[in-house]
Design a protein around this motif. Structure first.
Motif, PDB file in Angstrom:
ATOM      1  N   PRO B 187      49.753  24.456  28.665  1.00 34.99           N
ATOM      2  CA  PRO B 187      51.026  24.972  28.403  1.00 34.99           C
ATOM      3  C   PRO B 187      51.430  26.277  28.891  1.00 34.99           C
ATOM      4  O   PRO B 187      50.284  27.077  28.993  1.00 34.99           O
ATOM      5  CB  PRO B 187      51.010  24.833  26.785  1.00 34.99           C
ATOM      6  N   ASN B 188      52.622  26.691  29.049  1.00 36.45           N
ATOM      7  CA  ASN B 188      53.077  28.158  29.271  1.00 36.45           C
ATOM      8  C   ASN B 188      52.821  29.180  28.408  1.00 36.45           C
ATOM      9  O   ASN B 188      52.741  28.696  27.381  1.00 36.45           O
ATOM     10  CB  ASN B 188      54.378  28.066  29.771  1.00 36.45           C
ATOM     11  N   PRO B 189      52.376  30.240  28.531  1.00 34.88           N
ATOM     12  CA  PRO B 189      52.027  30.794  29.929  1.00 34.88           C
ATOM     13  C   PRO B 189      50.530  30.619  30.240  1.00 34.88           C
ATOM     14  O   PRO B 189      49.723  30.806  29.347  1.00 34.88           O
ATOM     15  CB  PRO B 189      52.400  32.494  29.791  1.00 34.88           C
ATOM     16  N   GLN B 282      45.771  29.354  27.125  1.00 34.99           N
ATOM     17  CA  GLN B 282      44.995  30.531  27.238  1.00 34.99           C
ATOM     18  C   GLN B 282      45.369  31.764  26.740  1.00 34.99           C
ATOM     19  O   GLN B 282      46.422  31.766  26.145  1.00 34.99           O
ATOM     20  CB  GLN B 282      45.031  30.731  28.799  1.00 34.99           C
ATOM     21  N   ARG B 283      44.679  32.960  26.774  1.00 38.68           N
ATOM     22  CA  ARG B 283      44.803  34.360  26.235  1.00 38.68           C
ATOM     23  C   ARG B 283      44.238  35.270  26.916  1.00 38.68           C
ATOM     24  O   ARG B 283      43.306  34.895  27.648  1.00 38.68           O
ATOM     25  CB  ARG B 283      44.702  34.017  24.776  1.00 38.68           C
ATOM     26  N   ALA B 284      44.531  36.407  26.808  1.00 42.64           N
ATOM     27  CA  ALA B 284      43.937  37.484  27.482  1.00 42.64           C
ATOM     28  C   ALA B 284      42.345  37.536  26.962  1.00 42.64           C
ATOM     29  O   ALA B 284      42.137  37.221  25.938  1.00 42.64           O
ATOM     30  CB  ALA B 284      44.717  38.905  26.942  1.00 42.64           C
ATOM     31  N   ASP B 297      48.704  36.877  22.022  1.00 45.24           N
ATOM     32  CA  ASP B 297      47.584  36.372  23.087  1.00 45.24           C
ATOM     33  C   ASP B 297      47.309  37.218  24.239  1.00 45.24           C
ATOM     34  O   ASP B 297      46.684  37.248  24.805  1.00 45.24           O
ATOM     35  CB  ASP B 297      48.055  35.140  23.526  1.00 45.24           C
ATOM     36  N   TRP B 298      48.329  38.105  24.200  1.00 45.99           N
ATOM     37  CA  TRP B 298      48.552  39.111  25.713  1.00 45.99           C
ATOM     38  C   TRP B 298      48.682  40.526  25.566  1.00 45.99           C
ATOM     39  O   TRP B 298      49.273  41.026  24.323  1.00 45.99           O
ATOM     40  CB  TRP B 298      49.585  38.391  26.742  1.00 45.99           C
TER      41      TRP B 298
END
Ligand SMILES: Cc1cc2nc3c(=O)[nH]c(=O)nc-3n(C[C@H](O)[C@H](O)[C@H](O)COP(=O)(O)OP(=O)(O)OC[C@H]3O[C@@H](n4cnc5c(N)ncnc54)[C@H](O)[C@@H]3O)c2cc1C
Lengths: 106, 422
Positions: B187-189, B282-284, B297-298
């Motif tokens: 999924p985004n981002p 995803q994340r940082a 997450d970022w």
């Protein structure tokens, strides 16, 4: 005689241009440090290590680089990436890039 | 603009040497210190530019867990058989040999922002004046029910640098005749918006040749995707009837995956796959979280410099940052690194700082000699990085143009990897 004067005139002109005494308007306002910074954007793709797909431009004539960038800016040369990059450059930035790339080893 | 030349620092810099000592890594001089964590598209570029352009005036340490960096960019071309694996691997040797970067192969475990120190896996600490974090992404394993670290050998994501993409290629090559390849894009981002769809193209390319009755089903948690029209037209043209893309509204949501039975359950149906590539959210990278410079997450950043909003001594580049309009790509990370490098040099050596300029182009390969691209340039707005101008390939542009675009991507790959590692 006319021929000799003409030849002389050409040689002197070349010399003056070479010495930068007669300014090349396309390179007006060129700033080496600024060119070094701006070149970062070009170096993602243009590197001396390879000429495949994207030309190596290090050491190219400054005037040649400036003219090319202007052609891309005016969309007279095709390539979306180059039109985008050049389209966002003003005259000072083009001049700065041109003299910076010219200074790099071929 | 400040014109104090960085050259005045050169002689001083040349006189100093770097020492690597345990347990504290001492860089042995009073030169300002920059520590870069992560030697990928953002970090390798930042380390190289800071060291190169400061001509030794800044002491640069790069902390990178791996000895070799295998690019995610072009890993799809490896998958499709257009590149060999070795050709996407790069060493850090030139960064130290040519630019004097201290390359330390270790994990950065934690950051102490008030003491300005980074702790490494070995127990050593490294102090910094400015810290650059470009750790890329971490996979949120728990974002899909049934997925886990263990599941990734059965249902590889292959979304991080490393050998998972080899596992995936072997699985595709050994798929039963007429079998099903399932892809679950993230999924985004997420890192590399066109990446999942280039991957589908490359799998289709292999299957067309080796297993032409096989099918590809894409179970997408999104309703649209990057370069959608171009990819879908390409699939129809090169791989007619092979690829079925199912959007979120149609399947109603991904409920879980089962690596044992190779099933993917959605509201609509349960899909059984022979090979499945599952790419979770995803994340940082964890070190950005640990440094306290993330929000959710970022990492939010100041567009003009890539400094984090949380701490002016810490910069975050690439996928881990919130770069607003800029996609999470290697090109973007490389572009952001140059803005940060210029700003850091200005702060530490009074060299001139120029206005931020960013750009990105993402090339994708749909089939042999069928390259497409999307690109934009950007400026630093007050709050966000903003688009100045953009373009995308056209569906009807002709084969010669597509071939040229592919060749251009080879030039870009050579260019960016030289820009990172030479
Ligand atoms: C399949 C695929 C295709 C892609 N194709 C393209 C493409 O064509 N073009 C493009 O521009 N981009 C592409 N990308 C995206 C690109 O790979 C990423 O956006 C880019 O690598 C991001 O750079 P980064 O510096 O943020 O992170 P990375 O490049 O991932 O670098 C992070 C580095 O940090 C290291 N690291 C992390 N944490 C630590 C720690 N705590 N201590 C020490 N080291 C650490 C990691 O080992 C890694 O080497 C693609 C990605 C994928 C998955």
């Amino acid at each position: 005689m006319v021929k000799i004067v003409f030849k002389f005139f050409i040689i002197i002109s070349c010399y003056l241009i070479f010495r930068g005494l007669v300014a090349e308007p396309l390179l007006d306002g060129a700033d080496f440090d600024y060119g070094e910074y701006l070149s970062g954007q070009c170096l993602t793709c243009h590197q001396n290590s390879s000429d495949e797909g994207i030309p190596a431009i290090n050491g190219a004539e400054a005037i040649y680089i400036a003219k090319k960038l202007i052609l891309y800016k005016n969309k007279e040369l095709e390539n979306e990436v180059m039109q985008l990059v050049a389209g966002a450059l003003d005259q000072e930035q083009i001049a700065s890039l041109a003299i910076y790339f010219n200074s790099l080893e071929k | 603009m400040n014109n104090l030349s960085r050259r005045s620092f050169v002689s001083f810099a040349l006189a100093s040497t770097s020492l690597l000592a345990m347990p504290a890594i001492s860089t042995g001089s009073a030169r300002p210190k920059v520590v870069v964590v992560g030697g990928g598209a953002g970090g390798a570029t930042a380390a190289r530019y800071i060291a190169k352009d400061s001509k030794g005036a800044i002491d640069v340490t790069l902390i990178e867990a791996s000895k070799h960096y295998y690019t995610c960019f072009y890993s799809n071309l490896y998958l499709g058989g257009f590149r060999d694996y070795d050709s996407i691997g790069h060493s850090y040797d030139n960064l130290s040999a040519n630019h004097g970067v201290n390359v330390v192969h270790d994990w950065a475990i934690s950051v102490d922002p008030s003491a300005r120190k980074v702790r490494l896996g070995s127990g050593a600490t490294v102090s910094y004046d400015r810290l650059v974090l470009s750790p890329g992404i971490d996979i949120k394993y728990d974002s899909i029910d049934g997925y886990s670290v263990e599941a990734q050998t059965k249902m590889p994501h292959a979304w991080k640098s490393g050998t998972q993409v080899k596992v995936l290629r072997d699985q595709v090559l050994n798929m039963p005749k007429g079998g099903t390849f399932a892809m679950v894009p993230p999924p985004n981002p997420y890192r590399c918006p066109p990446g999942p769809y280039e991957r589908i193209s490359m799998v289709a390319h292999i299957l067309k040749e080796k297993n032409p009755t096989a099918k590809i089903v894409v179970i997408d948690p999104k309703n649209k995707f990057s370069k959608q029209g171009l990819f879908m037209a390409g699939w129809e043209k090169h791989y007619p009837g092979m690829v079925e893309w199912i959007d979120n509204d149609t399947h109603g949501g991904i409920k879980n995956v089962n690596p044992e039975t190779m099933e993917i359950e959605t509201d609509l149906d349960t899909f059984k796959a022979d090979v499945a590539c599952v790419v979770p959210a995803q994340r940082a990278g964890a070190i950005a979280m640990n440094a306290g410079v993330t929000d959710g997450d970022w990492s939010p950043i100041v567009p003009a410099s890539m400094q984090t909003k949380a701490d002016g001594n810490i910069y975050v580049l690439g996928d881990a940052s919130v770069a607003s309009a800029m996609p999470k790509s290697g090109f973007s990370a490389n572009s952001q690194a140059k803005v940060a490098a210029n700003h850091i040099r200005g702060e530490l050596t009074d060299s001139r700082v120029f206005p931020a300029k960013f750009s990105n182009t993402c090339w994708s390969l749909v089939a042999t000699n069928d390259g497409i691209k999307v690109g934009a340039n950007y400026k630093a707005g007050e709050e966000k990085i903003e688009v100045v101008d953009k373009f995308v390939s056209k569906t009807d542009e002709g084969n010669a143009k597509r071939k040229k675009t592919y060749e251009e991507s080879i030039g870009w790959y050579n260019g960016i990897t030289t820009d990172m590692f030479s």
